[in-house]
Enzyme design. Structure first.
Site, PDB file in Angstrom:
ATOM      1  N   ASP A 165       8.749  -9.013  10.207  1.00 47.94           N
ATOM      2  CA  ASP A 165       8.824 -10.545  10.344  1.00 47.94           C
ATOM      3  C   ASP A 165       7.955 -11.008  11.476  1.00 47.94           C
ATOM      4  O   ASP A 165       8.437 -10.865  12.398  1.00 47.94           O
ATOM      5  CB  ASP A 165      10.140 -10.729  10.354  1.00 47.94           C
ATOM      6  CG  ASP A 165      10.568 -12.392  10.254  1.00 47.94           C
ATOM      7  OD1 ASP A 165       9.602 -13.134   9.933  1.00 47.94           O
ATOM      8  OD2 ASP A 165      11.810 -12.750  10.185  1.00 47.94           O
ATOM      9  N   SER A 214       0.673  -1.213   0.027  1.00 49.39           N
ATOM     10  CA  SER A 214       0.143  -0.186   0.198  1.00 49.39           C
ATOM     11  C   SER A 214       0.904   1.285  -0.025  1.00 49.39           C
ATOM     12  O   SER A 214       1.938   1.142   0.516  1.00 49.39           O
ATOM     13  CB  SER A 214      -0.973   0.054   1.169  1.00 49.39           C
ATOM     14  OG  SER A 214      -1.894  -1.148   1.404  1.00 49.39           O
TER      15      SER A 214
END
Length: 797
Positions: free
Chosen positions: A322, A250
């Site tokens: 992560d 995005s």
């Protein structure tokens, strides 16, 4: 002759009966945007005004009534989408589409999203406001299921409608959390490369942070072996069969008053999600005496994930942190029911599930779990070998408070109240973008972050036996990266690397700087921004990185071996400004060359299948510009040729020749015909549209579209052997909220508001979207009521 006339009359009569029957059937299956309905549980009448694009404006005397009405109108336009979204986590896609989705169901069941949702619901306070409003929303959905027309997809698949429950809301959000994850595509692949090819190949990949690229700046201010790659292969096959959109990346930026012409905040946001029909967002404007939001909802979730009112506005991008790791486990050689961890043998947990399959017998399967998570060897049939590999995902490892988070965000009235909801987001990691009428702008990286032992890379499969590869601590939300009212007067995110977090660089799967570099360049270049100029920026299709890459590599071409036509196109490419237009030829030649450079560099070591998987990772996107600048490196040599060691120059020369030959083969020898509109196309696929005879009825498109991958107008594609750039991911809405004129803020959806193919709002925004146009997000009550084409009155029973 008379007999023939009678036969013709009979045939015509039968045809008319069929046409009339079809017309009646279509009318009964369309969403009901007008008239009167009774809705159980309402306290007072609710008025729903539908504007010219089918967006409901719901006026109610209480929030519970409003959310009950929202559930009803959401279901009548998107029940099929809601059904598919809740089925993913439950492993129930095979029940709809047959055995082809069996491995996908197994994979998602093993993630434990549905089990996690059920456990979360059991711990909810059933009297909390978030739960009460969620239940009201579900009541609205369920009344439509009981009394409304059945969507045509249910008839075509033979599926029976079933009521929705609280855990279905959490299942939909859990799927969203996983579809953001990148570790399952990257970590096993890197481990395989390291084990099979050696450390020198890892050193020549863009695995770590690049300090020379643009990072998001923090500002603290109190002013308001082959085993692993087989995992990757199976995960790709599981995900590619999904009949609903996957969440990707995005753009967003929020301009402070000092950067705007009006002296008021402007927020821009365009979340990048896989294209599908219906598109992911359902727009709704809800107004009560105590609550008002113009929001964007995913199917089956009551609270908007993107929204604004007259006081605040917020949007999202993907943080790309992560939050998923793989661990090597060790099974007890004398007792296969146990695994080893930190000096002791523990019992595997065995989970058994049953999957119903359309037109076939149910299938039962079992898998083992460790403290880290599911052991993928027992789930993914392509995984071979005895060494257990488990998958640890923070979403299912920690308590979920996501319902409280989205409720709190949607009900906040000012910055600090809004901020207080964000620590409840543990996964997926989100960049939350904020602006308000008081002039505040803010960005928070919202996720439950953790610190690993020093020098340990989470980009590889970890040791699950010793306890040394476990998180050292979890960070407090106050340590997360953020910027509130920074002195540079804007905040932005393009899924790129954030600056240091709690004194360290947090590991993630960040996208390259391409979009961020252009966003920062444009935002720094001017101060007098308004809605019109912001809408132009959100459509910007210029890459600053690609022309620089051309400059780096074009000097390696031996022009003495080029034809006159090739010299002309190389000169055009040399002067290309990085802009993507439909009639452009330089973008086509550039991307053909880029693909063949990648193919000729990596495919010899990785093999065809693994190379294709590599092309689908964020790592590959980061590698393109970074790797091309490496004058020497392990990957340049073609290991399949024994007689020589290839160099970067050899690869570039071969790749240009391959690209040119492929373009001639595809479009003929005239380079003026190699235009972007011929290769860069967008089609919005519906699951039923996979049947060729039904494709034109259910799919929307195709359209030739400008833009490209990793420009602001990020209409992206994955390279494959077809060498056509079919767009798969892009802006799921383009949305601009202007606090100087909040009632004229603008937006657009990729196709239409309705997921019902018989609705006139099924595709009525598609051409506007392709043309880069917008429509108003209406909030003025008198304007809405005077201009609405239809009104649905919902009355208490």
């Amino acid at each position: 002759m008379k007999k023939l006339k009678r036969v013709l009359l009979v045939l015509i009569s039968l045809l008319l009966i069929v046409l009339i029957g079809a017309f009646i059937a279509v009318q009964t299956l369309k969403p009901d945007y007008n008239g009167n309905q009774t809705l159980n549980g309402l306290e007072k009448e609710v008025s729903v005004y539908f504007d010219d694009f089918g967006i409901p404006h719901i006026y109610a005397s209480s929030e519970e009534d409003a959310f009950r009405a929202l559930g009803y109108v959401h279901a009548q336009d998107r029940l099929w989408q809601m059904e598919l979204l809740r089925r993913i986590a439950k492993g129930k896609l095979s029940e709809v589409f047959g055995a082809d989705l069996l491995e996908t169901d197994k994979f998602f069941l093993s993630l434990g999203i549905d089990d996690h949702s059920i456990n979360t619901v059991a711990q909810l306070d059933m009297e909390s406001e978030s739960v009460l409003l969620s239940k009201a929303y579900l009541d609205g959905i369920n009344q439509f299921i009981e009394e409304g027309p059945t969507p045509v997809e249910f008839y075509l698949t033979g599926l029976e409608k079933q009521p929705f429950q609280l855990n279905d809301i959490l299942d939909a959000m859990g799927y969203m959390a996983f579809s953001f994850a990148q570790a399952h595509k990257t970590d096993p692949m890197l481990t395989d490369i390291k084990n099979r090819l050696g450390e020198r190949y890892i050193q020549d990949l863009a695995v770590n942070s690049d300090t020379s690229t643009v990072w998001i700046k923090n500002y603290k201010n109190t002013v308001p072996d082959s085993l692993e790659t087989d995992i990757v292969a199976t995960v790709y096959k599981a995900l590619e069969k999904l009949p609903v959109p996957q969440f990707q990346g995005s753009n967003s930026w929020v301009l402070a008053p000092e950067k705007t012409k009006s002296g008021k905040v402007i927020l821009a946001n365009d979340p990048h999600i896989s294209f599908a029909q219906p598109s992911v967002w359902y727009e709704a404007h809800v107004s009560t005496p105590t609550y008002e939001k113009y929001g964007y909802h995913i199917g089956g979730v009551p609270f908007p994930l993107l929204a604004h009112d007259r006081n605040i506005a917020y949007g999202l991008t993907m943080f790309q942190n992560d939050d998923l790791n793989f661990y090597r486990e060790r099974t007890n050689p004398t007792d296969s029911t146990q695994y080893y961890v930190e000096g002791a043998w523990r019992d595997y947990e065995v989970v058994t599930k049953e999957i119903k399959i359309k037109d076939s017998e149910p299938v039962s399967f079992s898998f083992r779990k460790t403290g880290h998570g599911p052991v993928v060897n027992n789930i993914l049939k392509q995984v071979q070998g005895e060494e257990p590999i488990s998958m640890s995902w923070i979403y299912t490892q920690m308590e979920s408070k996501v319902l409280d988070a989205v409720y709190g965000m949607s009900h906040a009235k000012e910055l600090e109240e809004f901020k207080s909801a964000l620590p409840n987001i543990h996964a997926p990691g989100l960049n939350v973008m904020y602006g308000d009428a008081k002039g505040n702008v803010a960005w928070w990286a919202s996720a439950k972050l953790f610190q690993m032992p020093d020098s340990l890379s989470t980009k590889f499969v970890l040791d699950g036996t010793s306890g040394k590869d476990e998180p050292v601590r979890y960070l407090d939300f106050s340590e997360n990266p953020s910027a509130i009212n920074p002195p540079w007067n804007y905040v932005y995110s393009a899924n790129n690397q954030p600056d240091s977090i709690a004194g360290m660089l947090y590991p993630g799967y960040y996208l390259p700087e391409n979009r961020a570099l252009r966003i920062v360049q444009l935002l720094e270049s001017r101060k007098q921004w308004d809605r019109e100029s912001t809408s132009e920026m959100i459509l910007d299709a210029t890459s600053l990185v690609n022309p620089a890459l051309v400059t780096e590599l074009i000097k390696l071409l031996d022009i003495s071996h080029l034809t006159d036509e090739q010299l002309v196109e190389v000169d055009n490419l040399k002067n290309w400004d990085g802009t993507y237009k439909l009639d452009g030829t330089s973008p086509v030649l550039f991307h053909r060359c880029e693909y063949f450079v990648a193919k000729n560099t990596f495919e010899d070591e990785l093999g065809k299948e693994k190379f294709q998987h590599f092309l689908g990772t964020h790592l590959f996107k980061r590698q393109i510009a970074w790797g091309a600048q490496m004058q020497t490196g392990a990957w340049w040599d073609n290991v399949l040729t024994d007689d020589r060691v290839e160099t970067r120059s050899d690869i570039v020369l071969k790749s240009f020749a391959d690209a040119w030959a492929s373009l001639v083969a595809d479009f003929g020898p005239d380079p003026s015909q190699w235009t972007w509109d011929k290769v860069h196309t967008l089609e919005h696929p519906h699951p039923i549209g996979q049947v060729e005879a039904l494709r034109s009825y259910f799919n929307v498109g195709p359209f030739a579209v400008n833009g490209s991958r990793e420009v602001i107008n990020n209409l992206t594609f994955t390279y494959d052997s077809t060498l056509n750039y079919k767009v798969t991911v892009g802006p799921s809405t383009r949305r601009i909220v202007d606090f100087s004129d909040i009632e004229n803020s603008i937006s657009i959806l990729p196709t239409g508001q309705s997921g019902n193919p018989f609705s006139k709002h099924y595709r009525d925004q598609a051409q506007l979207y392709v043309d880069g146009k917008f429509r108003k997000m209406m909030m003025n009550e008198s304007e809405i009521k005077s201009s609405s084409e239809s009104v649905l009155l919902l009355s208490p029973n």
